[in-house]
Write a protein that holds these residues in place. Structure first.
Motif, PDB file in Angstrom:
ATOM      1  N   GLN A   1       6.079 -11.838  -8.144  1.00  0.00           N
ATOM      2  CA  GLN A   1       5.501 -12.006  -6.810  1.00  0.00           C
ATOM      3  C   GLN A   1       5.595 -10.783  -5.904  1.00  0.00           C
ATOM      4  OE1 GLN A   1       3.950 -14.770  -5.525  1.00  0.00           O
ATOM      5  NE2 GLN A   1       3.673 -13.883  -3.494  1.00  0.00           N
ATOM      6  N   LEU A   2       6.607  -9.945  -6.059  1.00  0.00           N
ATOM      7  CA  LEU A   2       7.000  -8.997  -5.008  1.00  0.00           C
ATOM      8  C   LEU A   2       5.998  -7.875  -4.752  1.00  0.00           C
ATOM      9  CD1 LEU A   2      10.832  -8.570  -5.634  1.00  0.00           C
ATOM     10  CD2 LEU A   2       9.693  -9.928  -3.860  1.00  0.00           C
ATOM     11  N   TRP A   3       6.034  -7.409  -3.508  1.00  0.00           N
ATOM     12  CA  TRP A   3       5.366  -6.190  -3.053  1.00  0.00           C
ATOM     13  C   TRP A   3       6.457  -5.191  -2.687  1.00  0.00           C
ATOM     14  CZ3 TRP A   3      -0.119  -5.896  -1.937  1.00  0.00           C
ATOM     15  CH2 TRP A   3      -0.814  -7.080  -2.172  1.00  0.00           C
ATOM     16  N   SER A   4       6.190  -3.896  -2.949  1.00  0.00           N
ATOM     17  CA  SER A   4       7.211  -2.909  -2.591  1.00  0.00           C
ATOM     18  C   SER A   4       6.564  -1.534  -2.451  1.00  0.00           C
ATOM     19  CB  SER A   4       8.341  -2.883  -3.632  1.00  0.00           C
ATOM     20  OG  SER A   4       9.438  -2.131  -3.165  1.00  0.00           O
ATOM     21  N   THR A   5       7.393  -0.531  -2.248  1.00  0.00           N
ATOM     22  CA  THR A   5       6.950   0.840  -2.012  1.00  0.00           C
ATOM     23  C   THR A   5       7.716   1.786  -2.926  1.00  0.00           C
ATOM     24  OG1 THR A   5       8.646   1.319  -0.348  1.00  0.00           O
ATOM     25  CG2 THR A   5       6.620   0.245   0.426  1.00  0.00           C
ATOM     26  N   THR A   6       7.234   3.009  -3.020  1.00  0.00           N
ATOM     27  CA  THR A   6       7.972   3.990  -3.834  1.00  0.00           C
ATOM     28  C   THR A   6       9.324   4.304  -3.200  1.00  0.00           C
ATOM     29  OG1 THR A   6       6.802   5.827  -2.747  1.00  0.00           O
ATOM     30  CG2 THR A   6       5.910   5.031  -4.849  1.00  0.00           C
TER      31      THR A   6
END
Length: 452
Positions: A221-226
């Protein structure tokens, strides 16, 4: 980082975005716990994305879920050998252990029954019976590695049961907040990249649906960034006492299953392992419609790389990420720590150092910097392990063949060391030392020549 290295990283990233036809691609490198490079190509809402732009990370979510399960284990609330049914009854996954779910050796199906769970709302699968279906198993449990998304749904439900709170809430409280991952979330938070499909035969794009995966959320499910994933990579390499110890994350990175690909890849506990040239890289790949993602780290080089793109297919994201690690490792090899004498030494342990013999095999025992000891053959190859002091004259194996095994220094009545006992193997100061308690005994006449 040297300008030539930075340019090589940018060039490799640009090639991946161009040849992979990704609407946007961001990448970053972390060295010795600190971000040292980031790059981006393409655009998101007319702007060049950066380290704070969110992308969906798909199955990298599984590593976060595995961390939550390992926390429960470390708190004594479960054992990895426990049957899931001991803590979460009525799932239909009879006989499956928690450790098997973590390592994808449960035998459960790779996907949930139709409709395609990644492109449909989680409300279509309101219960675990809808996730597992009427025929949940594809293989006998524990016999082979078979990647299973429903398996991580079960682990998410296990977390909810033992914590008494939703998986997302527990994740935020126990992992995201302590690690400072403020741009990692269950739902997208601007700025974020839209999920896109790129036509295989034309330079046109199509928006992909963005679904709440419901019970399947712990699998992808997750959203993230570098920037956030760089911090998470540091945690996976070093641990963090607020979340998991260095020993527990090392356990996650230890091979627990061998996928069909053979010795070039493996799987730990929620962590993929990839042999890359002479390195073993640990991390995870991820994909959902509209996105591909990868995080890989090399512990021995002190390096990690992250790459994220908003396209359903195109860039070989794991290849790109592994090559970013390799570029830095080859161009700027890690400078070893300055050697310094140990501040103090246990003289009793110092007396154990040197050569020991298991039968006729020569081994060396030495003190190591962290206060433990290392025992390994003097010839190349063989069984080498590090040990951590557990009690007086007793150590526990940390890795290799003797991981978890007990090493004891056995003393005579006068206090002198007679031999080492390692999981019943006897190590003596001389090969088959006369008078030593070697099982089967030692010929009292000792060694002899051919004319004897």
């Amino acid at each position: 980082m040297l300008p030539a290295t930075r340019r090589a990283l940018l060039q490799r990233t640009a090639v991946a975005q161009s040849e992979g036809r990704a609407p946007s691609l961001v990448a970053a490198v972390v060295r010795d716990g600190q971000p040292v490079w980031s790059g981006a190509r393409g655009s998101v809402d007319g702007q060049t994305p950066d380290g704070t732009t969110q992308y969906r990370i798909g199955s990298i979510t599984k590593t976060f879920t595995a961390v939550l399960v390992m926390r429960l284990r470390d708190e004594g609330l479960l054992d990895l050998g426990d049957p899931l049914e001991k803590h979460l009854s009525g799932t239909g996954a009879d006989g499956v252990t928690i450790g098997q779910l973590l390592a994808h050796t449960s035998g459960l199906a790779a996907e949930s029954p139709s409709p395609w769970w990644e492109r449909t709302p989680g409300t279509l699968r309101p219960g675990l019976e809808d996730v597992l279906g009427e025929r949940p198993f594809r293989h006998p449990s524990g016999q082979r590695h078979h990647y299973s998304n429903p398996g991580y749904t079960l682990l998410g439900s296990l977390v909810e049961k033992l914590r008494g709170a939703p998986w997302a809430e527990v994740l935020g409280r126990e992992v995201l907040e302590p690690l400072g991952l403020h741009r990692t979330s269950v739902q997208p938070q601007a700025p974020y990249a839209p999920g896109l499909a790129v036509h295989p035969w034309a330079d046109v794009v199509l928006p992909e649906p963005v679904e709440d995966l419901g019970l399947m959320a712990p699998a992808g499910q997750l959203w993230s960034t570098t920037e956030d994933l760089g911090k998470f990579a540091v945690f996976l390499a070093q641990g963090n006492e607020r979340v998991l110890s260095a020993e527990s994350v090392r356990e996650m990175r230890t091979p627990a299953a061998l996928p069909e690909g053979g010795w070039e890849s493996g799987y730990g506990l929620g962590v993929q392992l990839i042999r890359w040239d002479t390195r073993m890289l640990a991390g995870h790949t991820g994909s959902l419609p509209g996105f591909v993602a990868c995080l890989l780290l090399s512990e021995k080089d002190g390096l990690a790389a992250v790459a994220l793109a908003n396209c359903t297919s195109g860039p070989l994201i794991a290849t790109l990420t592994g090559e970013l690690v390799q570029i830095v490792a080859d161009a700027e090899p890690r400078i070893p720590e300055t050697w310094r004498p140990a501040p103090e030494v246990d003289r009793a342990v110092l007396g154990l150092t040197g050569s020991w013999y298991w039968g006729t095999h020569a081994f060396g025992l030495r003190l190591v910097a962290d206060g433990g000891i290392e025992l390994g053959p003097l010839s190349p190859g063989g069984r080498r392990s590090r040990f951590l002091a557990e009690a007086e004259d007793t150590w526990i194996g940390l890795d290799g063949y003797y991981a978890g095994e007990t090493l004891r220094a056995v003393r005579r009545a006068d206090g002198a060391v007679s031999h080492l006992d390692l999981g019943s193997f006897v190590f003596t100061r001389e090969p088959y030392e006369v008078g030593a308690p070697v099982p089967g005994g030692v010929d009292p006449e000792g060694w002899r020549g051919s004319r004897s």
